[in-house]
Structures are given as structure tokens and as C-alpha cells.
Write a protein that holds these residues in place. Structure first.
Motif, short mmCIF file in Angstrom:
data_model
loop_
_atom_site.label_atom_id
_atom_site.label_comp_id
_atom_site.label_asym_id
_atom_site.label_seq_id
_atom_site.Cartn_x
_atom_site.Cartn_y
_atom_site.Cartn_z
N LEU A 33 0.83 -1.21 0.00
CA LEU A 33 0.00 0.00 0.00
C LEU A 33 0.86 1.27 0.00
N VAL A 34 1.91 1.23 0.81
CA VAL A 34 2.76 2.40 0.98
C VAL A 34 3.75 2.55 -0.16
N SER A 35 4.29 1.44 -0.63
CA SER A 35 5.30 1.47 -1.68
C SER A 35 5.00 0.41 -2.72
N PRO A 36 4.00 0.67 -3.58
CA PRO A 36 3.63 -0.35 -4.57
C PRO A 36 4.77 -0.65 -5.54
N ALA A 37 4.78 -1.89 -6.00
CA ALA A 37 5.80 -2.29 -6.97
C ALA A 37 5.61 -1.49 -8.25
N ARG B 168 -2.35 5.45 8.36
CA ARG B 168 -3.12 4.59 9.24
C ARG B 168 -4.06 3.79 8.37
N THR B 169 -3.93 2.46 8.45
CA THR B 169 -4.75 1.59 7.61
C THR B 169 -6.18 1.57 8.12
N PRO B 170 -7.14 1.14 7.28
CA PRO B 170 -8.53 1.04 7.73
C PRO B 170 -8.69 0.12 8.94
N ASP B 171 -7.79 -0.87 9.11
CA ASP B 171 -7.88 -1.74 10.29
C ASP B 171 -7.00 -1.23 11.43
N HIS B 172 -6.67 0.07 11.41
CA HIS B 172 -6.01 0.80 12.51
C HIS B 172 -4.56 0.40 12.75
N VAL B 173 -3.86 -0.04 11.73
CA VAL B 173 -2.42 -0.28 11.85
C VAL B 173 -1.73 1.04 11.52
N SER B 174 -0.87 1.50 12.42
CA SER B 174 -0.15 2.75 12.20
C SER B 174 1.18 2.49 11.51
N VAL B 175 1.45 3.30 10.51
CA VAL B 175 2.73 3.25 9.80
C VAL B 175 3.44 4.56 10.10
N GLY B 176 4.67 4.48 10.59
CA GLY B 176 5.42 5.68 10.92
C GLY B 176 6.73 5.75 10.17
N VAL B 177 7.38 6.91 10.24
CA VAL B 177 8.72 7.10 9.69
C VAL B 177 9.56 7.63 10.85
N ASP B 178 10.55 6.85 11.24
CA ASP B 178 11.39 7.22 12.37
C ASP B 178 12.79 7.60 11.89
N ALA B 179 13.20 8.83 12.18
CA ALA B 179 14.52 9.32 11.78
C ALA B 179 15.44 9.50 13.00
N HIS B 180 15.19 8.71 14.05
CA HIS B 180 16.00 8.83 15.27
C HIS B 180 17.46 8.45 15.01
N ARG C 199 6.99 7.03 -8.52
CA ARG C 199 6.88 5.57 -8.45
C ARG C 199 5.68 5.11 -7.64
N GLY C 200 4.97 6.05 -7.03
CA GLY C 200 3.79 5.70 -6.25
C GLY C 200 4.05 5.49 -4.77
N GLU C 201 5.27 5.72 -4.31
CA GLU C 201 5.59 5.53 -2.89
C GLU C 201 5.04 6.68 -2.07
N LEU C 202 4.37 6.36 -0.96
CA LEU C 202 3.83 7.37 -0.06
C LEU C 202 4.96 7.94 0.78
N ARG C 203 5.04 9.24 0.80
CA ARG C 203 6.06 9.94 1.60
C ARG C 203 5.40 11.06 2.40
N MET C 204 5.97 11.34 3.56
CA MET C 204 5.63 12.55 4.30
C MET C 204 6.69 13.56 3.88
N SER C 205 6.24 14.73 3.47
CA SER C 205 7.16 15.72 2.91
C SER C 205 7.03 17.05 3.63
N VAL C 206 8.06 17.86 3.52
CA VAL C 206 8.05 19.21 4.07
C VAL C 206 7.83 20.16 2.89
N TRP C 207 6.83 21.02 3.03
CA TRP C 207 6.47 22.01 2.01
C TRP C 207 6.55 23.40 2.62
N SER C 208 6.85 24.39 1.82
CA SER C 208 6.76 25.77 2.31
C SER C 208 5.28 26.11 2.47
N GLY C 209 5.00 27.05 3.37
CA GLY C 209 3.63 27.45 3.64
C GLY C 209 3.11 28.44 2.60
#
Length: 194
Positions: free
Chosen positions: A39-43, A112-124, A154-164
């Protein structure tokens, strides 16, 4: 058997801390089930354009020395040129995961999937320049940038930083809102630590 990790990039930006791994592409943790990964990164399909080399982000990492800045002694993300409103600045890259990471201050919600699975991006422990973006509170009256999800070519879901909605001046610190829930979690964590 541990999954192979992609090689660390040799294109680390200036002032990148030596103890952090620099990534140009997201790394997927073993906690991400195959159906969520798809779902997040389709082939890619034969109709998906080849990945083009991403243009260098108009950002730079700088230490914060202003005594009134809440992140004094740490780093911030700054504009290297004038940035027009509503411009994609940089993707938030890190380890994509589905496990719980309460100890990370660099974990962002991606999906967050419809069945409430959370997907995060951790840059720690690994990530890119976006991990150094600070919250606007205590610095400016309002943020000049924001987090917004997008799909790559490529269809990969990303969280991005945009200017306001306003232009950002060259040399200006990029600031977002971490959100009230982020601050509430830190406040409750600090209360239980004391």
C-alpha cells in the motif's frame, strides 16, 4: 537472518552528525507487513516512469546559537535560497515501521490503515535533512512550513516538508508545527520521569 541494509550514502550534507546514518531513500523495518508495504510502496509497473535523480533540496543544516531559541545547542534546517509559497522542500526520510516507538522524538505518522495499523517514519538513528526541522513554538508566531503527504512518481507514499503560504527568505529557519499531541506526549513523559 537480518535483512540487508542499503549502503549509507556518501552524499552526506555538510554538518551531518557522524553518529547518524544518512539515507536518501526510506528503509523498511521488518515490522511492516507485506500487504501494508504494498500500500505504501507499490511495486513499479511497466508504465511507472523510472526514478529521476531528486534535485538537491534548498535546505542546509546549521547549529542553533541564539540564546532565546528553544533548540539552542542543537541543529535546525535553513533555506539556502528564497523559496516560493507551496513548494516541495524535502521528503522526511527514515525507517518506515509498524511497531511502537515511544522513545523517539523523530517518529512521524505516515499512514493509518482502515484496520487501525499505524505506519510511521522514524529518523531517530537514520534519516535525511528533514529530521532537523524544528517546531515554531518559541521561535516565530506561526510556522512557515508544513508536513504533507504525497506520492512519488513511483507511487511511494512519503511525508514531505512544504513551504507554507508565504515566501521563505534565504537563510531563514524552516519551522513546522509538531502538533499539540506531540507536545502533550512529551509533557506527560516528563511528568512520569520526575
Amino acid at each position: 537472518m537480518a535483512a540487508k541494509r542499503p549502503p549509507q550514502s556518501s552524499r552526506r550534507p555538510p554538518r551531518w552528525p557522524a553518529h547518524l546514518e544518512y539515507l536518501e531513500e526510506p528503509r523498511y523495518h521488518s515490522s511492516v507487513p507485506k500487504h501494508i508495504r504494498e500500500l505504501v510502496s507499490p511495486a513499479p509497473t511497466s508504465h511507472t516512469p523510472a526514478q529521476t535523480h531528486q534535485q538537491k533540496a534548498p535546505v542546509a543544516i546549521h547549529p542553533i546559537s541564539d540564546p532565546s531559541h528553544p533548540a539552542r545547542g542543537q541543529y535546525g534546517l535553513f533555506a539556502t535560497k528564497k523559496i516560493p509559497p507551496r513548494t516541495l522542500l524535502v521528503d522526511y526520510i527514515g525507517e518506515v515501521h509498524c511497531d511502537d516507538r515511544p522513545g523517539s522524538d523523530y517518529d512521524l505518522s505516515l499512514y493509518r490503515t482502515p484496520d487501525h495499523v499505524s505506519v510511521g517514519v522514524d529518523a531517530h538513528f537514520c534519516g535525511n535533512e528533514a529530521r532537523f526541522i524544528n517546531d515554531y513554538r518559541g521561535v516565530k508566531p506561526k510556522p512557515n512550513a508544513l508536513f504533507q503527504e504525497r506520492r512519488t512518481e513511483r507511487g511511494e507514499l512519503r511525508m514531505s516538508v512544504w513551504s507554507g503560504g508565504e515566501p521563505i527568505k534565504k537563510g531563514e529557519e524552516l519551522l513546522v508545527s509538531y502538533g499539540k499531541s506531540w507536545w502533550r506526549a512529551r509533557q506527560s513523559s516528563n511528568e512520569t520521569d520526575t
